[in-house]
Design an enzyme around this catalytic site. Sequence first.
Site, PDB file in Angstrom:
ATOM      1  N   GLY A 163      -0.133  -6.313   5.858  1.00  8.76           N
ATOM      2  CA  GLY A 163       0.372  -5.089   5.512  1.00  8.76           C
ATOM      3  C   GLY A 163       1.319  -4.394   6.149  1.00  8.76           C
TER       4      GLY A 163
ATOM      5  N   THR B  83     -18.356  -7.509 -18.788  1.00  7.06           N
ATOM      6  CA  THR B  83     -17.429  -6.752 -18.390  1.00  7.06           C
ATOM      7  C   THR B  83     -16.487  -7.287 -17.410  1.00  7.06           C
ATOM      8  OG1 THR B  83     -18.772  -4.656 -18.932  1.00  7.06           O
ATOM      9  CG2 THR B  83     -16.987  -4.438 -17.610  1.00  7.06           C
TER      10      THR B  83
ATOM     11  N   LYS C 138       0.536  -8.491  -2.869  1.00  6.81           N
ATOM     12  CA  LYS C 138      -0.806  -8.065  -3.269  1.00  6.81           C
ATOM     13  C   LYS C 138      -0.857  -6.593  -3.758  1.00  6.81           C
ATOM     14  CE  LYS C 138      -4.132  -6.777  -0.142  1.00  6.81           C
ATOM     15  NZ  LYS C 138      -4.836  -5.398  -0.454  1.00  6.81           N
TER      16      LYS C 138
ATOM     17  N   PRO D   1     -21.822  -9.456 -16.248  1.00  7.79           N
ATOM     18  CA  PRO D   1     -20.890 -10.386 -16.439  1.00  7.79           C
ATOM     19  C   PRO D   1     -19.784 -10.413 -17.446  1.00  7.79           C
ATOM     20  CG  PRO D   1     -23.260 -11.182 -15.972  1.00  7.79           C
ATOM     21  CD  PRO D   1     -23.089  -9.683 -16.030  1.00  7.79           C
TER      22      PRO D   1
ATOM     23  N   ASP E 274       0.926  -1.240   0.090  1.00  5.92           N
ATOM     24  CA  ASP E 274      -0.088  -0.082   0.020  1.00  5.92           C
ATOM     25  C   ASP E 274       0.840   1.390  -0.145  1.00  5.92           C
ATOM     26  OD1 ASP E 274      -2.341  -1.309   0.045  1.00  5.92           O
ATOM     27  OD2 ASP E 274      -2.116  -1.830   1.963  1.00  5.92           O
TER      28      ASP E 274
ATOM     29  N   THR F 265     -13.919  -6.607   5.763  1.00  4.34           N
ATOM     30  CA  THR F 265     -13.461  -6.928   7.015  1.00  4.34           C
ATOM     31  C   THR F 265     -13.631  -5.546   7.820  1.00  4.34           C
ATOM     32  OG1 THR F 265     -11.004  -6.553   6.656  1.00  4.34           O
ATOM     33  CG2 THR F 265     -11.800  -8.665   6.726  1.00  4.34           C
TER      34      THR F 265
ATOM     35  N   LYS G 103     -10.856  -6.481  -6.955  1.00  4.66           N
ATOM     36  CA  LYS G 103     -12.637  -6.509  -6.508  1.00  4.66           C
ATOM     37  C   LYS G 103     -13.554  -6.325  -7.371  1.00  4.66           C
ATOM     38  CE  LYS G 103     -11.451  -5.948  -1.515  1.00  4.66           C
ATOM     39  NZ  LYS G 103     -10.118  -5.228  -1.683  1.00  4.66           N
TER      40      LYS G 103
ATOM     41  N   HIS H 267     -16.486  -5.875 -10.027  1.00  7.19           N
ATOM     42  CA  HIS H 267     -17.937  -6.105  -9.775  1.00  7.19           C
ATOM     43  C   HIS H 267     -18.770  -5.378 -10.834  1.00  7.19           C
ATOM     44  CE1 HIS H 267     -21.173  -5.448  -6.494  1.00  7.19           C
ATOM     45  NE2 HIS H 267     -21.756  -6.102  -7.558  1.00  7.19           N
TER      46      HIS H 267
END
Length: 231
Positions: free
Chosen positions: A210, A69, A33, A67, A11, A120, A62, A64
Amino acid sequence: MNDQKIIVALDYDNQADALAFVDRIDPASCRLKVGKEMFTLFGPEFVRELHKRGFSVFLDLKFHDIPNTCSKAVRAAAEMGVWMVNVHASGGERMMTASREILEPYGKDRPLLIGVTVLTSMEQSDLAGIGLDLEPQQQVMRLASLTKNSGLDGVVCSAQEASLLKGALGQEFKLVTPGIRPVGADVGDQKRIMTPSKAIESGSDYLVIGRPITQAIDPAAVLAEINGTLA
């Protein structure tokens, strides 16, 4: 290569700082990641730099979307050669199935495809705010079951849900767990947290960590110490 269980979350808002950190650790000790901020800033070229250094990359974007795309974005990640990519399970079964099917031509070289259940940072009050009158754990189980039924490899979930999910969905269903803090580390902005060894005992397969590593004076030593607790 060993199946490293630690995924270090990069990050950074500065590519030079990120690569300087990466050059201090060993690809045999962890995976990396890359999330939304770094990928938006530095793009596929940054992922290629990590691959050049021998690291496996979890592309944590992530996805969203509809379908067609979403699946094309997943295919683009596969073309980049990443080890793991994720989609929001709340996008539904058709979206997840399309994303799985588009990876089939890659065979054994395809990335792991993981569903995101409940972030989370979310508590029951947050779920209520988006119209879901249930406990986070109930929504996690619902979305994890949908993810498995869609043929994905596993889910991102908190360590508290891991044993429940392993019991319900089987040992082969991979659990990727953020909110992991080594003993003595700052809790930060994660609401549902656990130590690395406890998380593995609970059924987590991969642990996302992290700041306790990236901000350590000696990150390689911290990685060695955590890996030692998992042996």
